[in-house]
Design a protein around this motif. Structure first.
Motif, PDB file in Angstrom:
ATOM      1  N   ILE A 261       0.538  -1.415   0.293  1.00  0.00           N
ATOM      2  CA  ILE A 261       0.273  -0.015   0.271  1.00  0.00           C
ATOM      3  C   ILE A 261       1.104   1.439   0.256  1.00  0.00           C
ATOM      4  CG2 ILE A 261      -1.883   1.360   1.184  1.00  0.00           C
ATOM      5  CD1 ILE A 261      -2.980  -1.309   2.854  1.00  0.00           C
ATOM      6  N   ALA A 262       0.787   2.047  -0.675  1.00  0.00           N
ATOM      7  CA  ALA A 262       1.888   2.824  -1.288  1.00  0.00           C
ATOM      8  C   ALA A 262       1.001   4.046   0.429  1.00  0.00           C
ATOM      9  CB  ALA A 262       0.924   4.166  -2.465  1.00  0.00           C
ATOM     10  N   ASP A 263       0.159   4.624   0.427  1.00  0.00           N
ATOM     11  CA  ASP A 263      -0.344   5.357   0.756  1.00  0.00           C
ATOM     12  C   ASP A 263      -0.943   5.250   2.635  1.00  0.00           C
ATOM     13  OD1 ASP A 263      -0.691   7.722   3.089  1.00  0.00           O
ATOM     14  OD2 ASP A 263      -1.537   9.397   1.513  1.00  0.00           O
ATOM     15  N   PRO A 264      -0.694   3.848   3.800  1.00  0.00           N
ATOM     16  CA  PRO A 264      -1.484   3.665   4.811  1.00  0.00           C
ATOM     17  C   PRO A 264      -3.056   4.576   5.387  1.00  0.00           C
ATOM     18  CG  PRO A 264       0.723   2.725   4.537  1.00  0.00           C
ATOM     19  CD  PRO A 264       0.700   3.983   4.162  1.00  0.00           C
ATOM     20  N   ARG A 265      -2.168   5.407   5.735  1.00  0.00           N
ATOM     21  CA  ARG A 265      -3.221   6.067   6.509  1.00  0.00           C
ATOM     22  C   ARG A 265      -4.482   6.391   5.374  1.00  0.00           C
ATOM     23  NH1 ARG A 265      -2.541   9.980  10.327  1.00  0.00           N
ATOM     24  NH2 ARG A 265      -4.189  11.446  10.753  1.00  0.00           N
ATOM     25  N   THR A 266      -4.383   7.159   3.907  1.00  0.00           N
ATOM     26  CA  THR A 266      -4.983   7.430   2.998  1.00  0.00           C
ATOM     27  C   THR A 266      -5.925   5.591   2.868  1.00  0.00           C
ATOM     28  OG1 THR A 266      -3.846   9.315   1.973  1.00  0.00           O
ATOM     29  CG2 THR A 266      -5.684   8.465   0.911  1.00  0.00           C
ATOM     30  N   TRP A 267      -5.487   4.965   2.942  1.00  0.00           N
ATOM     31  CA  TRP A 267      -6.317   3.537   2.474  1.00  0.00           C
ATOM     32  C   TRP A 267      -6.949   3.447   4.061  1.00  0.00           C
ATOM     33  CZ3 TRP A 267      -4.773  -0.707   5.438  1.00  0.00           C
ATOM     34  CH2 TRP A 267      -5.658  -2.280   4.988  1.00  0.00           C
TER      35      TRP A 267
END
Length: 369
Positions: A261-267
């Motif tokens: 996952i490139a951006d875990p927070r956004t995910w």
């Protein structure tokens, strides 16, 4: 072009939705729950009228059980609607919500003259659905255009109402079963503890309970149960349900996913997006720690204690009648300065700036009527 939702208005609508949900919290009568939902929508959202149909046991018809506003009767042409018939039946059959601000122009409207004569512009319909199973349909009619935020509010309210109605139906079924078995001692059905329900949803994911469990509002219940469903889908490896003196929290560590996952927070924010505004409307917060794939949902307990004395409550009740200080003093046989003294105490206790604000706080908490 798709309208952009106004987050401030949506937050305000969701807050009013939680107020409606609180009116039927703990109620075990499906029709009473439906009435409180329609009354709340008409009172808080200035709708012309609102109705709730519940699915009959044979699941072939919907029965009108609650109607508030300009129509309060539950008999007549739409008292029983077959599944798939009219707009209400189609909403139940297809489980698709609907909003229109041009009701008279809709091809499915049977009496357009009625809509024009009564200046009914807006219509919103939403299925009362729990885990893919419909238990009823809610419909609201308005003389003003309904904003898109209203449909989002209905989504939250209908989910909570469906859970309450389904629980009430199960209670009635269990009660009938107990009566038919002629049990000598009948115990009142209590809602399963939140930790038990979370453990059932989380399946193999480990759950730890910290603190002493207590009864929660339906809205708070929904937040944590929905969060558990999301965590179960993505593989939450470890969860803690924490009860403190002032709040309840659900902390979770998400298992590492196979897909990078490139951006875990956004995910994580996207997964829990639907809960952010509901939690905020309850005065809570959702914290996400992206580096460790951790999420924590915290909701404060509602303040239930009434800080006002009997004399102060009596005075507040007189204020609701529009009486002045002099009139209150005469009615209570006290001096006008004593009235002002009590009112100042009330403002201080409720942290209110004006009498009107104090009255709103007292009425919202059910201390006066």
């Amino acid at each position: 072009m798709t309208e952009v939702l106004d987050p401030t208005k949506l937050l305000f609508d969701l807050h009013r939705g939680t107020e409606i949900a609180e009116t039927f919290s703990g109620c075990l009568d499906p029709e009473a729950i439906a009435h409180r939902v329609t009354d709340g929508i008409v009172e808080r959202f200035d709708c012309a009228f609102a109705r709730v149909w519940l699915l009959e046991p044979d699941r072939t018809h919907l029965k009108l059980v609650a109607s508030s506003g300009m129509y309060t009767r539950i008999d007549g042409r739409f008292a029983r609607v077959p599944m798939g018939a009219y707009k209400v039946g189609k909403i139940a059959q297809n489980r698709v919500s609907f909003l229109s601000n041009h009701l008279a122009d809709e091809p499915w409207v049977g009496d357009r003259d009625w809509a024009i004569t009564n200046n009914i512009r807006g219509f919103a319909g939403y299925p009362l659905e729990i885990k893919g199973r419909v238990v009823g349909v809610l419909a609201a009619f308005s003389r003003q255009a309904m904003p898109p935020e209203f449909l989002e509010f209905l989504r939250m309210l209908c989910t909570i109402a469906a859970i309450a109605i389904d629980s009430a139906f199960k209670h009635q079924q269990e009660k009938q079963a107990w009566q038919s078995m002629s049990l000598s001692q009948t115990t009142v059905t209590e809602q399963a503890l939140l930790s038990d329900r979370l453990a059932h949803i989380l399946n193999s994911n480990r759950l730890t309970l910290v603190g002493t469990e207590r009864m929660l509002s339906l809205t708070t219940d929904y937040v944590f149960l929905r969060a558990a469903e999301i965590l179960n889908q993505i593989g939450g490896a470890y969860c803690r349900l924490i009860y403190s003196d002032i709040s309840i929290s659900l902390e979770a560590i998400v298992a590492k996913t196979k897909t990078k996952i490139a951006d875990p927070r956004t995910w994580l924010r996207s997964l829990f997006r639907e809960l952010f505004l509901i939690v905020s409307s309850l005065g809570g917060v959702i914290n996400i720690h992206a580096t460790e794939l951790q999420i924590a949902i915290t909701i404060p307990f509602a303040k239930e204690s009434n800080p006002l004395s009997e004399r102060e409550l009596e005075m507040m009740q007189l204020l609701t009648q529009g009486l002045r200080d002099r009139d209150i003093a005469q009615q209570l046989v006290i001096s006008e300065s004593t009235v002002k003294f009590h009112i100042n105490n009330i403002l201080a206790k409720l942290n209110a700036r004006t009498r009107f604000q104090a009255l709103h706080i007292a009425m919202a908490n059910g201390w006066i009527f």
